[in-house]
Design a protein around this motif. Structure first.
Motif, short mmCIF file in Angstrom:
data_model
loop_
_atom_site.label_atom_id
_atom_site.label_comp_id
_atom_site.label_asym_id
_atom_site.label_seq_id
_atom_site.Cartn_x
_atom_site.Cartn_y
_atom_site.Cartn_z
N ASN A 8 4.11 -11.80 0.82
CA ASN A 8 4.42 -11.15 2.11
C ASN A 8 3.16 -11.38 2.88
O ASN A 8 1.92 -10.98 2.97
CB ASN A 8 4.50 -9.79 2.04
CG ASN A 8 4.76 -9.01 3.10
OD1 ASN A 8 5.05 -9.58 4.21
ND2 ASN A 8 4.61 -7.56 3.29
N LYS A 10 3.07 -10.76 6.31
CA LYS A 10 3.21 -9.82 7.30
C LYS A 10 2.79 -10.28 8.75
O LYS A 10 3.48 -11.31 9.00
CB LYS A 10 1.82 -8.72 7.07
CG LYS A 10 1.87 -7.92 5.73
CD LYS A 10 0.84 -6.90 5.34
CE LYS A 10 1.10 -6.51 3.94
NZ LYS A 10 0.55 -5.35 3.74
N HIS A 95 9.88 -1.76 3.42
CA HIS A 95 8.59 -1.88 3.07
C HIS A 95 7.89 -0.58 3.67
O HIS A 95 8.50 -0.25 4.97
CB HIS A 95 8.12 -3.26 3.97
CG HIS A 95 6.57 -3.44 3.39
ND1 HIS A 95 5.56 -2.65 4.04
CD2 HIS A 95 6.25 -4.39 2.33
CE1 HIS A 95 4.39 -3.20 3.36
NE2 HIS A 95 4.89 -4.03 2.39
N GLU A 167 6.09 -0.29 -4.74
CA GLU A 167 4.91 -0.28 -4.00
C GLU A 167 4.43 1.16 -3.62
O GLU A 167 4.78 1.65 -2.67
CB GLU A 167 5.20 -1.16 -2.79
CG GLU A 167 5.64 -2.51 -2.94
CD GLU A 167 5.13 -3.42 -1.76
OE1 GLU A 167 4.53 -4.36 -2.15
OE2 GLU A 167 5.60 -3.21 -0.83
N ALA A 171 -1.73 2.38 -2.62
CA ALA A 171 -2.45 0.93 -3.12
C ALA A 171 -1.99 -0.10 -2.27
O ALA A 171 -2.65 -1.29 -2.67
CB ALA A 171 -1.77 0.62 -4.57
N ILE A 172 -1.16 0.09 -1.27
CA ILE A 172 -1.25 -1.22 -0.22
C ILE A 172 -2.25 -1.32 0.80
O ILE A 172 -2.38 -0.50 1.52
CB ILE A 172 0.16 -1.16 0.57
CG1 ILE A 172 1.47 -0.85 -0.44
CG2 ILE A 172 0.35 -2.23 1.61
CD1 ILE A 172 2.73 -0.81 0.14
N GLY A 173 -2.80 -2.59 0.36
CA GLY A 173 -3.72 -2.75 1.47
C GLY A 173 -5.10 -2.21 1.55
O GLY A 173 -6.01 -2.21 2.25
N GLY A 211 0.88 -3.83 -4.52
CA GLY A 211 -0.12 -2.93 -4.07
C GLY A 211 -1.60 -3.50 -4.57
O GLY A 211 -2.04 -3.24 -5.52
N SER A 212 -2.23 -4.21 -3.61
CA SER A 212 -3.54 -4.74 -3.87
C SER A 212 -3.69 -5.43 -5.18
O SER A 212 -4.77 -5.44 -6.08
CB SER A 212 -4.52 -3.57 -3.97
OG SER A 212 -4.67 -2.88 -2.60
N LEU A 231 4.83 -8.47 -5.92
CA LEU A 231 4.84 -8.61 -4.21
C LEU A 231 3.34 -8.63 -3.94
O LEU A 231 2.93 -7.23 -3.87
CB LEU A 231 5.85 -7.39 -3.74
CG LEU A 231 6.05 -7.61 -2.07
CD1 LEU A 231 6.64 -8.77 -1.71
CD2 LEU A 231 6.94 -6.59 -1.48
N GLY A 233 0.51 -9.13 -0.80
CA GLY A 233 0.02 -8.94 0.43
C GLY A 233 -0.99 -9.86 0.75
O GLY A 233 -0.99 -11.21 0.78
N GLY A 234 -2.26 -9.14 0.77
CA GLY A 234 -3.65 -9.96 1.11
C GLY A 234 -3.76 -11.15 0.33
O GLY A 234 -4.21 -12.31 1.05
C1 PEP Z 1 2.51 -5.45 0.43
O1 PEP Z 1 2.11 -5.37 2.01
O2 PEP Z 1 3.38 -5.75 0.14
C2 PEP Z 1 1.38 -5.59 -0.41
C3 PEP Z 1 1.57 -5.37 -1.55
O3 PEP Z 1 -0.03 -5.77 0.25
P1 PEP Z 1 -1.30 -5.72 -0.46
O4 PEP Z 1 -1.23 -6.58 -1.70
O5 PEP Z 1 -2.16 -6.33 0.37
O6 PEP Z 1 -1.61 -4.25 -1.02
#
Ligand code: PEP
Length: 255
Positions: A8, A10, A95, A167, A171-173, A211-212, A231, A233-234
């Protein structure tokens, strides 16, 4: 059961940055037969370009959002039919950032899911508890309520076409990640809810963790029996890290 590693992006990249990221992914994402599906979710302006760049490759394209209506006077919005017409395979829905910053509810997400399925787009339904809910031991109930709210009206044939991403919001970001035990416990809980719609649903719907997730923590989480990929993100914005996560998912052998 298929495994999916989805990135993702973003609200990151620009036209040349997204093009370069896909070019880089073509160099580093492993080739050849694999049980792992690879998905990227770029921002809307680059979706068609990325769909073009990835056509015929193992990389599939997801949108990050869509409107629930078929079409109409909804300035600034994007419909499921538009996504289908440019070759999107998946769309994220629910999300936590859409819930938190745009007030999206499971009732709205349920409508989006119906519309996406009608257009042959696979919804990746995101759910998960926040820190207060986790600390007050309500996380299983919260996720159960989210699932009922967004997926409760689907018949089992439709449900089989959905992907779920657990998620935990905390834990997200944040750099915090669920332990493998926390992830497995919640994924098993989600799986048991799916089983109430039949064994085929439970055995078909992939449940991703988000989540990270990074190369140094993914092996433990992806190895959990009820985790079917991630899934991301970063780490999805760094081609080598994303490719490494795909390699880790490919190495995991579920019983
Ligand atoms: C997300 O936004 O779905 C996500 C998992 O982000 P991150 O991996 O950066 O925590």
């Amino acid at each position: 059961m298929r495994t999916i590693v989805a990135g993702n992006w973003k609200m990151h990249t620009d036209a040349s940055g997204s093009r370069a990221l896909v070019e880089h992914l073509h160099e580093v994402v492993p080739r050849g037969a694999s049980n792992v599906e690879v998905v990227v979710a770029p921002p809307f302006p680059f979706l068609a370009q990325v769909a073009e760049q990835t056509r015929g490759t193992r990389i599939k394209v997801a949108a990050q959002n869509c409107h629930a209506a078929e079409q109409g006077a909804f300035t600034g919005e994007v419909s499921a039919g538009m996504l289908a017409s440019i070759g999107a395979t998946y769309c994220l829905v629910g999300h936590s950032e859409r819930r938190q910053y745009f007030g999206e509810t499971d009732a709205l997400v349920a409508k989006k899911i119906m519309t996406l399925l009608k257009h042959g787009i696979i919804p990746i339904y995101c759910c998960g508890e926040n820190l207060t809910e986790r600390e007050s031991d309500r996380h299983f109930d919260v996720v159960a309520d989210q699932m009922k709210g967004a997926l409760g009206e689907l018949d089992s044939v439709s449900l089989e076409r959905v992907v779920i991403a657990y998620e935990p919001v905390w834990a997200i970001g944040t750099g915090l990640t669920a332990s493998a035990a926390q992830a497995q416990d919640m994924h098993a809980h989600i799986r048991s809810m799916l089983r109430t719609h039949g064994d085929v649903v439970a055995a078909t719907v992939p449940i991703l963790y988000g989540g990270s997730c990074k190369p140094d923590n993914a092996a433990a989480i992806f190895s959990c029996p009820d985790v079917n990929g991630g899934l991301i993100g970063g780490a999805a914005l760094v081609a080598e890290q994303f490719a490494e996560l795909i390699r880790i998912a490919e190495r995991v052998k579920h019983p």
